[in-house]
Design a protein around this motif. Structure first.
Motif, PDB file in Angstrom:
ATOM      1  N   ILE A  18       0.848  -1.193   0.000  1.00  0.00           N
ATOM      2  CA  ILE A  18       0.000   0.000   0.000  1.00  0.00           C
ATOM      3  C   ILE A  18       0.882   1.240   0.000  1.00  0.00           C
ATOM      4  O   ILE A  18       1.788   1.381   0.828  1.00  0.00           O
ATOM      5  N   GLN A  19       0.594   2.147  -0.941  1.00  0.00           N
ATOM      6  CA  GLN A  19       1.314   3.411  -1.043  1.00  0.00           C
ATOM      7  C   GLN A  19       0.526   4.571  -0.445  1.00  0.00           C
ATOM      8  O   GLN A  19       1.083   5.484   0.159  1.00  0.00           O
ATOM      9  N   GLN A  20      -0.797   4.498  -0.626  1.00  0.00           N
ATOM     10  CA  GLN A  20      -1.657   5.608  -0.194  1.00  0.00           C
ATOM     11  C   GLN A  20      -3.074   5.082  -0.016  1.00  0.00           C
ATOM     12  O   GLN A  20      -3.515   4.163  -0.712  1.00  0.00           O
ATOM     13  N   VAL A  21      -3.782   5.661   0.936  1.00  0.00           N
ATOM     14  CA  VAL A  21      -5.190   5.361   1.147  1.00  0.00           C
ATOM     15  C   VAL A  21      -5.963   6.669   1.164  1.00  0.00           C
ATOM     16  O   VAL A  21      -5.535   7.653   1.791  1.00  0.00           O
ATOM     17  N   ILE A  22      -7.074   6.688   0.446  1.00  0.00           N
ATOM     18  CA  ILE A  22      -7.944   7.868   0.419  1.00  0.00           C
ATOM     19  C   ILE A  22      -9.309   7.426   0.929  1.00  0.00           C
ATOM     20  O   ILE A  22      -9.950   6.556   0.342  1.00  0.00           O
ATOM     21  N   LEU A  23      -9.736   8.001   2.049  1.00  0.00           N
ATOM     22  CA  LEU A  23     -11.007   7.631   2.664  1.00  0.00           C
ATOM     23  C   LEU A  23     -11.996   8.774   2.496  1.00  0.00           C
ATOM     24  O   LEU A  23     -11.772   9.885   2.982  1.00  0.00           O
ATOM     25  N   ASN A  24     -13.051   8.494   1.731  1.00  0.00           N
ATOM     26  CA  ASN A  24     -14.092   9.494   1.460  1.00  0.00           C
ATOM     27  C   ASN A  24     -13.502  10.791   0.917  1.00  0.00           C
ATOM     28  O   ASN A  24     -13.863  11.903   1.322  1.00  0.00           O
ATOM     29  N   GLY A  25     -12.537  10.633  -0.011  1.00  0.00           N
ATOM     30  CA  GLY A  25     -11.957  11.778  -0.699  1.00  0.00           C
ATOM     31  C   GLY A  25     -10.835  12.471   0.030  1.00  0.00           C
ATOM     32  O   GLY A  25     -10.256  13.446  -0.491  1.00  0.00           O
ATOM     33  N   VAL A  26     -10.486  12.020   1.223  1.00  0.00           N
ATOM     34  CA  VAL A  26      -9.448  12.678   2.026  1.00  0.00           C
ATOM     35  C   VAL A  26      -8.279  11.717   2.222  1.00  0.00           C
ATOM     36  O   VAL A  26      -8.471  10.527   2.500  1.00  0.00           O
ATOM     37  N   ASN A  27      -7.055  12.241   2.081  1.00  0.00           N
ATOM     38  CA  ASN A  27      -5.869  11.402   2.280  1.00  0.00           C
ATOM     39  C   ASN A  27      -5.890  10.804   3.686  1.00  0.00           C
ATOM     40  O   ASN A  27      -6.116  11.490   4.685  1.00  0.00           O
ATOM     41  N   TYR A  28      -5.657   9.489   3.754  1.00  0.00           N
ATOM     42  CA  TYR A  28      -5.793   8.758   5.011  1.00  0.00           C
ATOM     43  C   TYR A  28      -4.489   8.020   5.267  1.00  0.00           C
ATOM     44  O   TYR A  28      -4.124   7.099   4.538  1.00  0.00           O
ATOM     45  N   THR A  29      -3.765   8.414   6.298  1.00  0.00           N
ATOM     46  CA  THR A  29      -2.417   7.891   6.531  1.00  0.00           C
ATOM     47  C   THR A  29      -2.374   6.732   7.515  1.00  0.00           C
ATOM     48  O   THR A  29      -1.327   6.110   7.693  1.00  0.00           O
ATOM     49  N   LYS A  30      -3.487   6.434   8.151  1.00  0.00           N
ATOM     50  CA  LYS A  30      -3.502   5.388   9.172  1.00  0.00           C
ATOM     51  C   LYS A  30      -3.531   4.001   8.523  1.00  0.00           C
ATOM     52  O   LYS A  30      -4.126   3.816   7.462  1.00  0.00           O
ATOM     53  N   SER A  31      -2.899   3.046   9.202  1.00  0.00           N
ATOM     54  CA  SER A  31      -2.847   1.684   8.652  1.00  0.00           C
ATOM     55  C   SER A  31      -3.947   0.812   9.245  1.00  0.00           C
ATOM     56  O   SER A  31      -3.818  -0.409   9.323  1.00  0.00           O
ATOM     57  N   TYR A  32      -5.043   1.427   9.649  1.00  0.00           N
ATOM     58  CA  TYR A  32      -6.215   0.723  10.151  1.00  0.00           C
ATOM     59  C   TYR A  32      -7.444   1.553   9.823  1.00  0.00           C
ATOM     60  O   TYR A  32      -7.352   2.752   9.505  1.00  0.00           O
ATOM     61  N   ILE A  33      -8.589   0.928   9.887  1.00  0.00           N
ATOM     62  CA  ILE A  33      -9.853   1.617   9.678  1.00  0.00           C
ATOM     63  C   ILE A  33     -10.837   1.097  10.715  1.00  0.00           C
ATOM     64  O   ILE A  33     -10.770  -0.071  11.110  1.00  0.00           O
ATOM     65  N   LYS A  34     -11.742   1.938  11.166  1.00  0.00           N
ATOM     66  CA  LYS A  34     -12.669   1.554  12.222  1.00  0.00           C
ATOM     67  C   LYS A  34     -14.006   1.085  11.652  1.00  0.00           C
ATOM     68  O   LYS A  34     -14.407   1.462  10.556  1.00  0.00           O
ATOM     69  N   HIS A  35     -14.675   0.284  12.457  1.00  0.00           N
ATOM     70  CA  HIS A  35     -15.956  -0.308  12.062  1.00  0.00           C
ATOM     71  C   HIS A  35     -16.973   0.749  11.662  1.00  0.00           C
ATOM     72  O   HIS A  35     -17.671   0.595  10.650  1.00  0.00           O
TER      73      HIS A  35
END
Length: 758
Positions: A707-724
């Motif tokens: 993984i190079q980058q994560v975008i959550l709901n259009g916003v750059n997301y740097t965390k390596s986890y996501i919540k329920h």
């Protein structure tokens, strides 16, 4: 030197150039049914132990073939290596590692009646038949096979509580259907059985048996499309007078005359309560004789559940692996009540409709890790049924279930693993059950003086010479106690939060700093010796289906604490790397469950399932990606041996579903999903309230696993986890992949999963 056949090579290239775009185009269109990607034979080889036959999601009936062979690889009654059939039973387990059930077996035959099942060495000595794989069809909700010995085509399908058979006979004056109430699977043996002819089209009875579950009761009613010409009853193989019989080993035989290719249909309702309820289940669920419509209905039910996650992938193989894995997660827990809501309780009483679907087959030690969390995303109604069923069991037996089967507590496996399942539901906001009762049940279970908990309360650890599998038991208790603490905090119970938080830290009491591993403890100052972390349970009894290497990392509730216990991030990193390369002799009697090995990491058994994701906690998510991607590609295939270990009622498959999507719940309750290395290209996950959470994976390929980058709901997301809550409220997550580890994504301390965000 390699010699190329250039005309053949050119032809293959042309075919590939045509097939791949067509496959991609097919994915753009909604398929007729996602069941086309399910192959129920995946996991029927090696030690997968999966059920093969016809059923519907979470159905009471699992109607499928039983082979003549017995043994560990035949725990479900069927193994891909076998081509014999002794009948079709209406209940099966899937991937449990212990054989049981196999109730109410039907076997069509022709010619002179034989009441013994026969043997693999004497195929003519009983009623068994061989079959050919080329004449076997297995699909969700449908099974078909030709019985070579008799020239009979057997087809099976089901509703939730009713199995439907369609037998196509040759022309004969002796077309038989044998009903065998003696036969079970594995440990299961009859205690009392009964059968009677009700009328010219109806047979009814019951089977009480003892196996893994010590007091099983199944009632049945069978309705035939063709009038019964002759009916005879047998005590094992001895014929008895009359049209009814109660004995330990009852069998019955029905005989017709049939024309060439004449079909005889049978509807078999089962019930945990009564013959009358079994008949009511038939009348309500399959009132007519349209076999093909029942097959269609079953397919539609499976498709509805599979459609909850629609994916796009690079190959047909990936689609088959993913949707077959989803299918396997929905065989159990299974319905254990009748259409009128009545069910048989652990207290050996009939209970009336309680406002939920009563369930059974709780492989909780396995499924709390991934299969139950998966349900909290895609099966909200099933989660409430699951919790309500466990609370009913609590009220009936005084504690939450350990490994519950058919109104019986087997007490199989260590810990009280119902606790993290219930805690997870509460912490994720589920309201379809009495939360106060749920908390009471968790606390009461944890405070009883059984299975070593008296030592936990008094000493903070279980002495190795007092209780078998003490280390595994104690580590599982710490996980569950932490879950109670989080629930207490959520409910404002401060004193309980502090008490159970302390108990959640008791895992530290099993760590020997001198050996560097979790180890059996005899007293405050003495450890069990001699000790090696390579030896399995069968050598000195401190571990459950594993060894010190694997169990040293069984602290999913407090990974940061484990990191500190092992000496900090650098030493933890080295230790975790060592797990995947360590070589050693587990002992000649090592458990068969220790399979899927990478060094001492054992993917074939559940205590290892979270371990690949631990690198994210020390800011090295690329190491997680490497391990996860390897397991997804090498330990799961689309072949019969395509599950690397015992399926364990959907847990092995749930790990695959989560990990293919790109995330996995490490901590046992609360909903923090650690990101890994997705293999799908996109997924739409349907969550409650008609919402959708969409995952898009860009630049994905076998090489681009990082993984190079994560975008959550259009916003750059740097965390390596996501919540329920980020998933269930709907939205979009875009994951950008690359062929080299990112030096920034998920690296900073603030971007890592931790105890603070559990």
């Amino acid at each position: 030197m390699i010699k190329f056949n250039f005309p053949r090579l050119l032809s293959a290239l042309v075919v590939s150039a045509f097939v791949l775009p067509v496959f991609a185009q097919q994915q753009l269109k909604k398929p007729l049914s996602l069941t086309q990607y399910v192959d129920p034979l995946i996991g029927s080889g090696f030690h997968g132990h999966v059920f093969v036959g016809a059923n519907v999601p979470f159905g009471a009936v699992q109607l499928g073939p039983v082979n003549i062979s017995e043994g560990w690889d035949w725990c479900s009654g069927y193994h891909i290596s076998d081509t014999t059939i002794i009948g079709f039973s209406h209940t099966h387990l899937s991937g449990t590692g212990i054989g049981d059930l196999g109730d109410v077996m039907f076997m069509p035959t022709t010619g002179p009646l034989k009441l013994g099942k026969g043997s693999a060495k004497d195929l003519e000595g009983g009623f068994l038949s061989t079959f050919s794989r080329k004449n076997e069809i297995v699909k969700p909700g449908y099974y078909k096979v030709d019985l070579n010995r008799y020239g009979i085509k057997a087809e099976l399908t089901t509703s939730k509580r009713v199995g439907m058979h369609r037998y196509t006979f040759p022309a004969t004056d002796a077309a038989n259907i044998i009903i065998d109430l003696k036969q079970g699977i594995g440990w299961d043996g009859p205690m009392e059985t009964y059968i009677e002819k009700v009328d010219d089209h109806t047979i009814a009875g019951y089977r009480f048996s003892k196996g893994w579950a010590v007091d099983q009761r199944i009632y049945f009613t069978a309705v035939f499309s063709k009038a019964i010409k002759n009916f005879s009853v047998y005590d094992s193989i001895t014929v008895k007078p009359g049209t009814s019989l109660k004995a330990r080993n009852v069998k019955a035989a029905i005989t017709f005359a049939t024309a060439k290719n004449e079909t005889v249909l049978v509807k078999v309702g089962i019930s945990p309560v009564s013959i009358a309820n079994a008949a009511l289940n038939i009348k309500t669920e399959i009132p007519d004789w349209n076999f093909d419509q029942v097959v269609k209905n079953a397919d539609q039910q499976w498709d509805k559940e599979l459609q909850k996650i629609t994916i796009k992938a690079d190959s047909l193989s990936q689609l088959k692996k993913f949707y077959t894995a989803m299918y396997h997660t929905m065989i159990a827990p299974s319905i254990f009540d009748d259409i009128n809501g009545e069910y048989w309780g652990t207290d050996k009483k009939v209970h009336q409709k309680q406002g939920f679907n009563n369930l059974t087959t709780f492989s909780l030690w396995d499924t709390y890790r991934a299969n139950n969390p998966l349900s909290t995303i895609i099966h909200p109604e099933h989660v409430n049924d699951m919790v309500n069923s466990m609370l009913a069991i609590y009220k009936q037996q005084g504690s939450l279930p350990v490994w519950h089967l058919m109104a019986n507590e087997t007490n199989c496996m260590v810990g009280y693993s119902a606790v993290p399942v219930i805690a997870d539901a509460i912490l994720k906001g589920y309201k379809g059950f009495d939360t106060n009762l749920a908390y009471e049940a968790m606390k009461t279970t944890a405070m009883q003086d059984i299975r070593g908990t008296n030592f936990v309360k008094k000493l903070g650890y279980i002495p190795a010479d007092s209780t078998a599998e003490s280390v595994s038991m104690g580590l599982e208790y710490a996980i569950a106690d932490w879950s109670i603490a989080q629930t207490a905090k959520n409910m404002g119970k401060t004193a309980d939060y502090e008490y159970f938080s302390k108990r959640g830290q008791y895992y530290k009491n099993y760590y020997n700093s001198k050996s560097g591993f979790m180890q059996g403890r005899l007293s405050e100052n003495q450890w069990r010796t001699p000790y090696t972390p390579f030896i399995s349970i069968h050598e000195h009894g401190d571990f459950t289906e594993g060894n010190g290497w694997q169990y040293t990392f069984l602290v999913p509730q407090d990974v940061n604490g484990l990191v500190s216990l092992l000496g900090g991030e650098s030493k933890f990193d080295i230790k975790l790397d060592s797990l995947f390369i360590a070589k050693g002799d587990m002992g000649a009697k090592a458990s068969n469950d220790i399979s899927g090995l990478i060094g001492q990491y054992a993917h074939g058994n559940e205590p290892s399932h979270h371990v690949t994701y631990l690198y994210n906690y020390i800011g090295k998510p690329w190491k997680t990606a490497e391990k996860v991607r390897y397991i997804l590609n090498d330990f799961y295939t689309d072949k019969p041996d395509g599950i690397i270990g015992n399926e364990d009622v959907g847990q092995m498959s749930a790990w695959y579903v989560f990990s293919a999507l790109g995330f996995y719940q490490v901590s046992p309750a609360g909903g923090v999903y650690v990101l890994g290395s997705p293999t799908i290209n996109s997924a739409e996950i349907k969550v409650a309230g008609g919402k959708t959470f969409k995952v898009t994976v860009k630049n994905n390929s076998p090489e681009n696993k990082y993984i190079q980058q994560v975008i959550l709901n259009g916003v750059n997301y740097t965390k390596s986890y996501i919540k329920h809550q980020d998933i269930i409220k709907g939205g979009t997550m875009t994951i950008v992949m690359g062929n080299k580890p990112s030096s920034v994504w998920g690296v900073k301390t603030a971007d890592r999963p931790s105890n603070a965000n559990n």
